[in-house]
Structures are given as C-alpha cells and as structure tokens.
Write a protein that holds these residues in place. Structure first.
Motif, PDB file in Angstrom:
ATOM      1  N   UNK A 141      33.354  -9.800 141.078  1.00  0.00           N
ATOM      2  CA  UNK A 141      34.226  -9.969 141.795  1.00  0.00           C
ATOM      3  C   UNK A 141      34.275 -11.695 142.088  1.00  0.00           C
ATOM      4  N   UNK A 142      33.423 -12.639 142.097  1.00  0.00           N
ATOM      5  CA  UNK A 142      33.674 -13.904 141.905  1.00  0.00           C
ATOM      6  C   UNK A 142      35.088 -14.831 141.103  1.00  0.00           C
ATOM      7  N   UNK A 143      34.687 -13.845 140.292  1.00  0.00           N
ATOM      8  CA  UNK A 143      36.098 -14.670 139.157  1.00  0.00           C
ATOM      9  C   UNK A 143      37.921 -14.065 139.482  1.00  0.00           C
TER      10      UNK A 143
ATOM     11  N   UNK B  74      38.697 -16.902 139.574  1.00  0.00           N
ATOM     12  CA  UNK B  74      39.246 -17.416 137.726  1.00  0.00           C
ATOM     13  C   UNK B  74      37.615 -18.680 137.762  1.00  0.00           C
ATOM     14  N   UNK B  75      37.507 -18.542 136.347  1.00  0.00           N
ATOM     15  CA  UNK B  75      37.113 -19.122 135.781  1.00  0.00           C
ATOM     16  C   UNK B  75      36.644 -19.957 135.493  1.00  0.00           C
TER      17      UNK B  75
ATOM     18  N   UNK C   9      32.707  -8.349 147.072  1.00  0.00           N
ATOM     19  CA  UNK C   9      31.019  -8.257 145.990  1.00  0.00           C
ATOM     20  C   UNK C   9      30.408  -9.237 145.592  1.00  0.00           C
ATOM     21  N   UNK C  10      31.521 -10.451 146.065  1.00  0.00           N
ATOM     22  CA  UNK C  10      30.571 -11.715 145.530  1.00  0.00           C
ATOM     23  C   UNK C  10      29.681 -11.981 147.302  1.00  0.00           C
ATOM     24  N   UNK C  11      30.313 -11.972 148.235  1.00  0.00           N
ATOM     25  CA  UNK C  11      30.018 -11.523 149.681  1.00  0.00           C
ATOM     26  C   UNK C  11      28.614 -10.692 149.523  1.00  0.00           C
ATOM     27  N   UNK C  12      28.679  -9.437 149.566  1.00  0.00           N
ATOM     28  CA  UNK C  12      27.766  -8.925 149.926  1.00  0.00           C
ATOM     29  C   UNK C  12      26.719  -9.381 148.692  1.00  0.00           C
ATOM     30  N   UNK C  13      26.906  -9.938 147.352  1.00  0.00           N
ATOM     31  CA  UNK C  13      25.668 -10.247 146.412  1.00  0.00           C
ATOM     32  C   UNK C  13      25.142 -11.607 147.827  1.00  0.00           C
ATOM     33  N   UNK C  14      26.000 -12.082 147.939  1.00  0.00           N
ATOM     34  CA  UNK C  14      25.314 -13.838 148.560  1.00  0.00           C
ATOM     35  C   UNK C  14      24.867 -13.084 150.205  1.00  0.00           C
ATOM     36  N   UNK C  15      25.243 -12.051 150.987  1.00  0.00           N
ATOM     37  CA  UNK C  15      24.426 -12.093 151.792  1.00  0.00           C
ATOM     38  C   UNK C  15      23.719 -11.723 151.703  1.00  0.00           C
ATOM     39  N   UNK C  16      23.134 -10.290 150.400  1.00  0.00           N
ATOM     40  CA  UNK C  16      21.723 -10.283 150.197  1.00  0.00           C
ATOM     41  C   UNK C  16      20.690 -10.690 149.728  1.00  0.00           C
ATOM     42  N   UNK C  17      20.974 -12.232 148.758  1.00  0.00           N
ATOM     43  CA  UNK C  17      20.607 -13.590 148.532  1.00  0.00           C
ATOM     44  C   UNK C  17      19.996 -14.280 150.051  1.00  0.00           C
ATOM     45  N   UNK C  18      20.984 -13.762 151.194  1.00  0.00           N
ATOM     46  CA  UNK C  18      20.594 -15.191 152.330  1.00  0.00           C
ATOM     47  C   UNK C  18      19.269 -14.395 152.880  1.00  0.00           C
TER      48      UNK C  18
ATOM     49  N   UNK D 167      30.258 -19.010 136.790  1.00  0.00           N
ATOM     50  CA  UNK D 167      30.896 -18.419 135.196  1.00  0.00           C
ATOM     51  C   UNK D 167      30.039 -18.934 134.024  1.00  0.00           C
ATOM     52  N   UNK D 168      29.507 -20.232 134.243  1.00  0.00           N
ATOM     53  CA  UNK D 168      29.250 -20.591 133.369  1.00  0.00           C
ATOM     54  C   UNK D 168      29.580 -20.247 131.994  1.00  0.00           C
ATOM     55  N   UNK D 169      30.553 -20.167 131.462  1.00  0.00           N
ATOM     56  CA  UNK D 169      31.476 -19.924 130.007  1.00  0.00           C
ATOM     57  C   UNK D 169      32.803 -20.903 130.301  1.00  0.00           C
TER      58      UNK D 169
END
Length: 461
Positions: free
Chosen positions: A342-344, A348-349, A406-415, A429-431
């Motif tokens: 979702x972040x991509x 984008x990359x 998806x990127x936001x809910x993943x970040x909220x999970x980690x928080x 992305x690291x690529x």
C-alpha cells in the motif's frame, strides 16, 4: 567497495559544473580560445552534457559538465554522477559551480556511482573516475554515508540462499567488531523462553532458526533505538504469494539492511548517543508447523493478535522487537521495514513514507530529506482507523480486510507496541526498479540518510 575521495594533492583535472543560464557569465571569465572551443562544440550546460577543453599543448586543461536548470534538477537526481560517467577515466576536482547542500549531495552521488554488486560474477573493474574532496566539504562524513549506502545495498542484493537469519546476524557482528559494539542474539526456541513468541511463530517453519539480534554501542547521550525488519525471505507463509510477488522477496530484510547502514554512519561519525539496534531475523517459510490463518498469537506485550493473513508477518516480528525497545523508554524509537504494498501504491518506489506523532521530528526529516536528495514524505497515524485493526475476537488483527489504507493500518498496529515515547516508522521499498545515475537497479538505502542528518536536531545534540 570502500568509497573514498582521491588523496589531496593528486594531480586532477579542473571540473566546472555549469548551469545553462550561467554559461554566458562563465564564458566571460575565460580566454578567447576557451570561449571559441565551447561555442564550437555546442556546449549549452544542458543536463548530461560534458566537454573536455584542450590547453595549448592539446591535452585536456579542464572539463565541463552541464547542470541543467533548477526545474530539471528537481526531476533528476545526482546529475554530476550521471554526467561523470561520460568523462574519461582520471581524477577530477570541482573548480566551480557547486556549493552548500548541492555540493555535498553531488559529491556523495559521485562516490556511490562507483558501486557495483559483483559477488557472483567475474567483471573487469570499471574505469575509475576519482574526485578530490571539494574544499569546505566534510569529506569524512560523505565517505561515511557512501560506505553505509554500499553496505545496505550489498545486504539487500545478496540472495536469500546466502543471506538468511544467520548471515544477517554475521553482518551485525562484523559491524559491531569494526566499531567496538556488542551483540546479543536470542535464537530458536530460546525466543519462547525469553518471551518473543511472535518472532518465533513467524520463523519456526524454516530450518534456518529465527532470532532477535540486539546490537548496542555508546554509553552516553540520548537513547536511540533502531528496529529493522529482517525477513530474509518471505514466501507469504501458508497464504502463499504468487510467483510474481515472490521474485523480489530477498529484499524483505531491507529494513534491517537500512538500520545497519544507519548504525554504521552513527558509529563511524561518533554521534553522541546510546545506540541500540534490534533486528528480528526470520524466514517466513511453509511447512507443517507454520503458523496458520485464524491462529491467535500472544505478543511480548501481552496483546493478542488474530492472524488473518500469514503474509502480513513483518508487523508481527516488529511488534515483539518494538515491545522490547519500549521497555527501556528510549528517547527515540525508529522502525524501518519493507512493510506494505500500500505504501508503494501511495508514493511509488522512490519516496520513503514515514509516520510520526512528533511534529518537530517530522519537520526535521522533511528538511533533511530535501537537502540530501533522500526523498521522504509523512503519512498520518490516522486515529479513526484504529477500529480497523481491532477484530473483536482478539486485541488486534494483523491484516484488516477492505483493501483501504494498508500502510496506515500497519503503522497503527506497530504504534500499539512502541510505547508512549517518541516514535518514527518508515515503510520503505529498499529497491531501485530501474538504473538511474548513482542508483543501479537493485538494493537501495531509503530514508536512512535523511534520518542521519535529522537525528542531531531530533535528539537535541
């Protein structure tokens, strides 16, 4: 490779970096033969243009590189490095045309332009184009950043057959030995004994034992903890990825590679911090004892997590590591992970999105990213989406349905696991999907250079 500037005093060809609009004023300072040669050869200062200017003996007396327009420079990174590849091998010194942040960025680009990942093939060395460290530049710092970039790229580019949890541990130990740091590792079933149940659950299906790598360096200053996702290969688990999605999964330890590169920069520069680096290193594999969709795992923090997709494993291993980090109440926790597609889709990359509730940290990162050609962009910890990660049957859901944010809910999970202190999360992305100047196709540091430059301000150093 160990990127370095040429030794001071080395004979070098003067290199003039000329923006198109500044060409006429530069020509006014030159002798008539130089002016005539430049005009006759059609040099305009356009992007990518190079020109050798002969002296009275017919040998090169100087080199010119076009620096385009400000609008073009906003679209193209590391212009000097790109143009330098068209110059003949030799040693150069920047004689005019660059200063300040642009000089630092272009010098860094020149150094990393020499990077090549040649571990698995015989390749003749490329023609060397060395650069004398420009006056007024902190050459040591630029060399440090370039070495960190190369370390990060090497780790990501190495295939999973040679970069599993044990090899990632070896890389951390090698770094620790270089800078007199310490490393402790919790491995295999000891993860259960030491209360890292989700790291163990994700990695237990692989014959390559999961582990938590814990590096420490420094005994004074603010406490900084870096947490990097070290999923050395991600099949998706029982929710198996299709082949096209699995092709790049050797890079799923890109968060770990980036925090190790950042740690190298911090230690090499002697930044006055108490540094801790936590890397949950696992392989998300498929076997009879793999964790399953529908399982409920209990985390180190005690929160229960319903597994709705085994391919959302990165947040699980990070959660246990973040819970450990928070127990020491550091001044700042930073996590870096190749976490969501979702972040991509969002940026984008090329851009490293980050999340934080700290306005000052966000501003410092934005400034550092812009000045050092390491683009970052803040995304929100949007509190109303907290409901999406609460499934009802457990405290948390590792893969909320619906397909949105998806990127936001993943970040909220980690928080939920990072404690009440200052926290920044990068979803990278690291690529590099295509070769561009100083950035060949392959593994990439993202956000770590911006972090390095922003940390003194973020930590009050």
């Amino acid at each position: 490779m160990t990127p370095a500037f040429a030794a001071p005093g080395t004979p070098a060809l003067p290199l003039h970096v000329i923006e198109g609009s500044a060409l006429d004023s530069w020509l006014d300072t030159q002798e008539a033969p130089v002016r005539g040669w430049v005009v006759a050869n059609g040099f305009t200062g356009a992007r990518g243009q190079t020109l050798l200017v002969p002296g009275p003996e017919g040998t090169p007396a100087m080199a010119l590189v076009g620096y385009a327009t400000p609008a073009e420079r906003a679209r193209h990174r590391f212009l000097l490095a790109g143009a330098a590849q068209a110059l003949p091998a030799g040693t150069y010194r920047i004689a005019s045309g660059l200063s300040g942040a642009a000089l630092a960025t272009e010098a860094f680009g020149w150094l990393i332009a020499g990077y090549s990942f040649d571990r698995y093939r015989d390749k003749a060395p490329a023609a060397a184009r060395a650069l004398i460290a420009p006056e007024g530049l902190d050459a040591g710092r630029i060399e440090t950043l370039a070495a960190a970039e190369c370390l990060t790229r090497d780790l990501i580019n190495t295939p999973a057959s040679d970069m599993g949890p044990a090899e990632l541990e070896a890389a951390a130990r090698s770094l620790a030995e270089t800078f007199d740091a310490t490393v402790a590792v919790t491995e295999g079933t000891a993860l259960l004994d030491q209360n890292f149940p989700m790291i163990h659950a994700v990695g237990r299906a692989s014959p390559r034992a999961p582990r938590l790598i814990d590096l420490r360096w420094g005994d004074s200053g603010p406490k900084l903890t870096l947490v990097g996702k070290g999923v050395c290969f991600d099949t998706g688990g029982l929710d198996l990825k299709p082949a096209v999605s699995m092709a790049l999964m050797k890079k799923d330890m890109g968060g770990a590679a980036n925090v190790l590169g950042l740690a190298r920069s911090i230690m090499a520069s002697g930044l006055a911090v108490q540094l801790r680096v936590l890397i949950p290193a696992v392989e998300n594999a498929v076997s009879g004892n793999a964790f399953r969709p529908g399982d409920i795992l209990t985390s180190r923090k005690g929160l229960t997590v319903e597994i709705n997709n085994t391919d959302a494993e990165g947040r699980l291993v990070l959660a246990d590591a973040l819970a450990l980090a928070a127990e020491e109440d550091p001044d700042l926790i930073v996590s870096m992970a190749t976490l969501t597609g979702a972040a991509r889709v969002a940026v984008g990359p090329d851009i490293a999105p980050f999340f934080t509730d700290d306005e000052d940290a966000a501003a410092a990162l934005a400034r550092a990213g812009a000045s050092m050609a390491d683009p970052v962009w803040r995304l929100p910890f949007h509190d109303p989406y907290e409901l999406k990660i609460e499934p009802g049957i457990a405290d948390l859901d590792n893969a909320p349905g619906g397909g949105f944010a998806g990127a936001i809910t993943a970040a909220l999970f980690l928080r939920r696991f990072a404690g009440a202190g200052r926290y920044v999360h990068f979803d990278i992305y690291a690529w590099s999907p295509a070769a561009t100047p100083a950035r060949p196709k392959g593994g990439l540091a993202q956000g770590s250079r911006a972090l390095f430059y922003a940390l003194p301000e973020m930590l009050g150093l």
